[in-house]
Design an enzyme around this catalytic site. Structure first.
Site, PDB file in Angstrom:
ATOM      1  N   LYS A 137       0.841  -1.201   0.000  1.00 53.94           N
ATOM      2  CA  LYS A 137       0.000   0.000   0.000  1.00 53.94           C
ATOM      3  C   LYS A 137       0.878   1.255   0.000  1.00 53.94           C
ATOM      4  CE  LYS A 137      -3.555   2.199   2.833  1.00 53.94           C
ATOM      5  NZ  LYS A 137      -4.481   2.053   3.950  1.00 53.94           N
ATOM      6  N   GLU A 182      10.555  -4.767   4.340  1.00 48.71           N
ATOM      7  CA  GLU A 182      10.575  -6.196   3.969  1.00 48.71           C
ATOM      8  C   GLU A 182      10.239  -6.361   2.488  1.00 48.71           C
ATOM      9  OE1 GLU A 182       9.073  -4.956   6.613  1.00 48.71           O
ATOM     10  OE2 GLU A 182       9.281  -6.279   8.366  1.00 48.71           O
ATOM     11  N   GLY A 236      -4.915  -2.170   5.189  1.00 47.77           N
ATOM     12  CA  GLY A 236      -4.146  -3.313   4.684  1.00 47.77           C
ATOM     13  C   GLY A 236      -4.839  -4.643   4.922  1.00 47.77           C
ATOM     14  N   ARG A 237      -5.288  -4.864   6.160  1.00 43.51           N
ATOM     15  CA  ARG A 237      -5.898  -6.166   6.486  1.00 43.51           C
ATOM     16  C   ARG A 237      -7.302  -6.309   5.923  1.00 43.51           C
ATOM     17  NH1 ARG A 237      -4.892  -2.843  10.413  1.00 43.51           N
ATOM     18  NH2 ARG A 237      -6.449  -2.064  11.853  1.00 43.51           N
ATOM     19  N   GLU A 243      -5.008  -7.049  15.012  1.00 40.35           N
ATOM     20  CA  GLU A 243      -4.504  -5.737  14.612  1.00 40.35           C
ATOM     21  C   GLU A 243      -5.622  -4.699  14.705  1.00 40.35           C
ATOM     22  OE1 GLU A 243      -1.312  -6.049  11.581  1.00 40.35           O
ATOM     23  OE2 GLU A 243      -2.397  -4.435  10.612  1.00 40.35           O
ATOM     24  N   HIS A 270      -5.238 -33.700  17.438  1.00 37.51           N
ATOM     25  CA  HIS A 270      -4.120 -34.546  17.876  1.00 37.51           C
ATOM     26  C   HIS A 270      -3.020 -33.711  18.511  1.00 37.51           C
ATOM     27  CE1 HIS A 270      -5.733 -38.133  15.861  1.00 37.51           C
ATOM     28  NE2 HIS A 270      -6.340 -37.205  15.141  1.00 37.51           N
ATOM     29  N   LYS A 315       7.962  -0.775  12.037  1.00 28.69           N
ATOM     30  CA  LYS A 315       8.572  -0.344  10.777  1.00 28.69           C
ATOM     31  C   LYS A 315       9.703   0.662  11.029  1.00 28.69           C
ATOM     32  CE  LYS A 315       4.539  -1.209   7.876  1.00 28.69           C
ATOM     33  NZ  LYS A 315       3.676  -0.816   6.788  1.00 28.69           N
TER      34      LYS A 315
HETATM   35  C1  G6Q Z   1      -2.561  -3.997   7.888  1.00 31.65           C
HETATM   36  C2  G6Q Z   1      -1.349  -3.386   8.368  1.00 31.65           C
HETATM   37  C3  G6Q Z   1      -0.077  -4.054   7.917  1.00 31.65           C
HETATM   38  C4  G6Q Z   1       0.316  -3.741   6.488  1.00 31.65           C
HETATM   39  C5  G6Q Z   1       1.747  -4.193   6.248  1.00 31.65           C
HETATM   40  C6  G6Q Z   1       2.202  -3.955   4.833  1.00 31.65           C
HETATM   41  O1  G6Q Z   1      -3.673  -3.582   8.121  1.00 31.65           O
HETATM   42  O2  G6Q Z   1      -1.339  -2.040   8.111  1.00 31.65           O
HETATM   43  O3  G6Q Z   1      -0.135  -5.444   8.090  1.00 31.65           O
HETATM   44  O4  G6Q Z   1      -0.564  -4.348   5.596  1.00 31.65           O
HETATM   45  O5  G6Q Z   1       2.589  -3.553   7.150  1.00 31.65           O
HETATM   46  O6  G6Q Z   1       2.111  -2.606   4.512  1.00 31.65           O
HETATM   47  P1  G6Q Z   1       2.260  -2.122   3.017  1.00 31.65           P
HETATM   48  O7  G6Q Z   1       1.133  -2.724   2.246  1.00 31.65           O
HETATM   49  O8  G6Q Z   1       2.213  -0.637   3.063  1.00 31.65           O
HETATM   50  O9  G6Q Z   1       3.575  -2.660   2.532  1.00 31.65           O
END
Ligand code: G6Q
Length: 543
Positions: free
Chosen positions: A206, A212, A267-268, A353, A384, A504
Site C-alpha cells: 500500500k 521487507e 491493509g488487512r 490488529e 491430535h 517499521k
Molecule cells: C494492515 C497493516 C499491515 C500492512 C503491512 C504492509 O492492516 O497495516 O499489516 O498491511 O505492514 O504494509 P504495506 O502494504 O504498506 O507494505
C-alpha cells in the site's frame, strides 16, 4: 470509569453473569429439548448453531441492549456511508465499497468511488486474462508460468489465505507463491527452482515503503536481471499494487503496470482490492468476482438483518460475552477444511490488529478487556495436538467450528469421517463426561479424575454447502464485520495500527548499527547494546 462499563446494559450483564456463570450446558440442553433448533440461524447459505454457548435468552437480550446502547446500528451506517470513522488517520473505512456492484454509488469527498473500484477491477481482469492466456509475455517472449506475490501483513495474508482457500478453482499450470519474510530464505526458496524468464512478480505494498517488501522486491529484481541482462525486462516481469505511484516509479516499475487502491482501504481489509491481483491471476476474474459478490451479500446482510438474526452481530456479541464477563483470553477458529488452512492466521491479523488496542476513540484508557488472542489450525490436525488443553485445561476457550456439507475432493468416506470428528468435538466440548459416566465404563477409581471431562466449553458451529469463491467472500466479510461489532462495543478505532508502524521504524534504526565494516556507537539499553555487539563480533568471526 469509562462510559461503557457504566451503561445500564453492561451493569445488567455483570449481574446476569453471576446468575449464569455456573450453569452447565448439560442442564440447559436437558431443560430445553428445542435449544439446538431455537438457538440457530441460517443466512446467506451459512447455518450458525450458537446453542452450545453459555447463554440464556436473557443473555442475548442484554447483549442486544448493549449493542443498542453503543449505537451499533448508527456506527454500521457511518462505515457504509464512508464517514471518516478512522479518526486517528482521518480516513473513511470503505472496504465494503470494494465489492459494491457497478451500478451503486458511494461518495467520498463528493466522488463516487465505486466507479474507480470497477475501473481498477476491469484493468486487473484484463491483465489476468492476458497472463493466463499467455498473451502477456516475458522479456524473452515466453509466457508466464510462475507468479510470485511479494508483500507482507495485509499485502500478503489475505492473498495467500484466499489463494490456498480457492486452490481448487485455480489454474494448475501456474505456480503461485507468496514471499513475505525479509529473511532471505523466503525469497531464495520461492525462486530456487524457477526460470526468471517465465516469472512474474506482483509487488504488493500500500505504502511502497515497507522495508521487507522493498528488500525482497530489490533482490527479486537482481535475480531477474542476472538472467535477463537488461533493465527493460523489469517492465515485463514486475507489476505493482500500491497507492503510492511515485515510489512505484522510483523502484523502476512502469506506472502503466501499477494497479491502484485508496487510503480508505486498510491493509488487512484489502484482499478484495488490487491486493488480490495474484489471486485473480490464479483463479481467474470470474471466480474473483464471485468472491466479491459473496462479500457483498454478507455486507447487505450485516446492514439489514435484525440483530438476533445477524451473523456478524451474533458472533461479535457472543465474543464480548466471553472476553468481558468470563474473562476468556483467547478465541480459536477451527476450520474443518484443508483449503482453509490459512484462515486462522488471516483472522489473527484481522482481529488482533484491529482490536488489539487499549485506548478508546476518545483517547482514554479502557478499563475492560478488548480484543482476544486469535489462534487455530484446521481440523482434524488440532485434535491430535492442542485440543487436550481445550477439553481438560484450566482455561475457557470459545471456539468457532467451520465445516461444509460437501467436500471439493470427495474421496471414499473421508468427508463423513472429517465431519464425524467435527460434530463429536463440539458435542464433547459442551457436555463432557461425568465421573459417574467414567466409572460406569469400568475405569479404575484412581483414573477417574484423569478421564473425566468437565464440558461446558462454548462453541459456535458454522456450516455451509461447499467452499465456493462466493462462500469464501461471505466468510471473510462475516469475520470482518464481527471485528467491527466488537470494536464498536469497546469504543475502539479498529482501523489504525500504530503498533505495526512502530515496528517499521525500530528496525530502521538498528540496521546500520549491524554494519560489518565499522563499530557504530550504540545508545540502547545495556541488554540491546550487548546483544548487538555480540552479534557483530560473532558475525565478523564467521565471515
Ligand atoms: C494492515 C497493516 C499491515 C500492512 C503491512 C504492509 O492492516 O497495516 O499489516 O498491511 O505492514 O504494509 P504495506 O502494504 O504498506 O507494505
Amino acid at each position: 470509569m469509562s462510559s461503557l462499563i457504566q451503561q445500564p446494559a453492561w451493569k445488567s450483564l455483570e449481574k446476569h453473569y453471576q446468575s449464569v456463570k455456573d450453569l452447565h450446558l448439560r442442564t440447559m440442553f436437558a431443560e430445553d429439548p428445542t435449544r439446538g433448533q431455537r438457538l440457530s440461524v441460517e443466512a446467506q447459505g451459512i447455518y450458525l448453531d450458537y446453542s452450545k454457548n453459555r447463554i440464556t435468552g436473557e443473555t442475548l437480550r442484554l447483549l442486544a441492549d448493549l449493542a443498542e446502547s453503543v449505537d451499533l446500528r448508527g456506527r454500521i451506517q457511518s462505515m457504509f456511508r464512508g464517514e471518516k470513522i478512522n479518526t486517528t488517520e482521518d480516513r473513511a473505512v470503505l472496504h465494503t465499497a470494494l465489492r459494491a456492484p457497478r451500478n451503486t454509488s458511494i461518495l467520498v469527498d463528493g466522488k463516487n468511488v465505486v466507479l474507480d473500484v470497477h475501473a481498477v477491477l476491469d484493468r486487473m481482469a484484463d491483465f489476468s486474462r492476458r497472463v493466463r492466456s499467455g498473451e502477456w509475455k516475458g522479456y524473452s517472449g515466453k509466457r508466464m508460468r510462475n507468479i510470485i506475490n511479494i508483500g507482507i501483513g495485509g499485502s500478503d495474508l489475505g492473498p495467500v489465505m484466499a489463494y490456498e482457500a480457492l486452490k481448487h478453482y485455480s489454474d494448475r499450470d501456474l505456480i503461485v507463491r507468496f514471499v513475505s519474510n525479509i529473511d532471505g530464505t523466503d525469497l531464495a526458496e520461492a525462486t530456487r527452482d524457477l526460470d526468471p524468464s517465465e516469472t512474474l512478480f506482483v509487488v504488493c505494498s500500500k505504502t511502497f515503503t515497507t522495508i521487507e517488501t522493498l528488500t525482497n522486491a530489490e533482490s527479486a529484481r537482481d535475480w531477474c536481471l542476472k538472467a535477463l541482462h537488461d533493465k527493460q525486462a523489469i517492465a515485463r516481469h514486475f507489476v505493482a499494487v500500491s497507492t503510492n505511484r511515485a515510489e512505484v516509479q522510483k523502484f523502476g516499475i512502469d506506472p502503466a503496470n501499477m494497479f491502484g487502491f485508496w487510503d480508505w482501504v486498510g491493509g488487512r481489509y484489502s484482499l478484495d482490492s488490487a491486493v488480490g491481483l495474484s489471486l485473480m491471476i490464479a483463479v481467474g476474474p470470474d471466480h474473483f468476482r464471485d468472491m466479491l459478490a459473496g462479500f457483498h451479500a454478507m455486507d447487505e446482510h450485516f446492514q439489514s438483518a435484525p440483530f438476533p438474526k445477524n451473523l456478524p452481530v451474533l458472533l461479535g456479541l457472543l465474543g464480548v460475552w466471553y472476553v468481558n464477563f468470563f474473562q476468556a483470553e483467547t478465541h480459536a477458529i477451527l476450520p474443518y477444511d484443508q483449503y482453509l488452512w490459512r484462515l486462522s492466521a488471516y483472522c489473527q491479523q484481522l482481529d488482533m490488529e484491529s482490536n488489539g488496542k487499549r485506548v478508546t476513540l476518545d483517547g482514554t484508557f479502557v478499563d475492560y478487556q478488548t480484543g482476544p488472542i486469535i489462534w487455530g489450525q484446521p481440523g482434524t490436525n488440532g485434535q491430535h495436538a492442542y485440543y487436550q488443553l481445550i477439553h481438560q485445561g484450566t482455561r475457557l476457550i470459545p471456539c468457532d467450528f467451520i465445516g461444509f456439507f460437501r467436500s471439493l475432493n470427495p474421496l471414499g468416506h473421508h468427508h463423513d469421517l472429517l465431519m464425524a470428528n467435527f460434530f463429536a468435538q463440539t458435542e464433547a466440548l459442551a457436555f463432557g463426561k461425568t465421573p459417574e459416566e467414567v466409572a460406569a465404563e469400568g475405569i479404575p477409581p484412581a483414573l477417574i479424575p484423569h478421564r473425566t471431562f468437565g464440558g461446558n466449553h462454548p462453541t459456535n458451529t458454522l456450516l455451509a454447502e461447499e467452499l465456493t469463491p462466493a462462500m469464501l467472500g461471505k466468510l471473510i466479510a462475516l469475520y470482518e464485520h464481527k471485528v467491527f461489532v466488537q470494536g464498536t462495543i469497546w469504543n475502539l478505532n479498529s482501523f489504525d495500527q500504530w503498533g505495526v508502524e512502530l515496528g517499521k521504524v525500530l528496525a530502521k534504526r538498528i540496521a546500520p548499527e549491524l554494519s560489518v565494516s565499522g563499530e557504530p556507537e550504540l545508545d540502547h539499553d545495556s541488554s540491546t547494546n550487548t546483544l548487538i555487539r555480540h552479534f557483530r563480533q560473532k558475525r565478523r568471526s564467521l565471515t
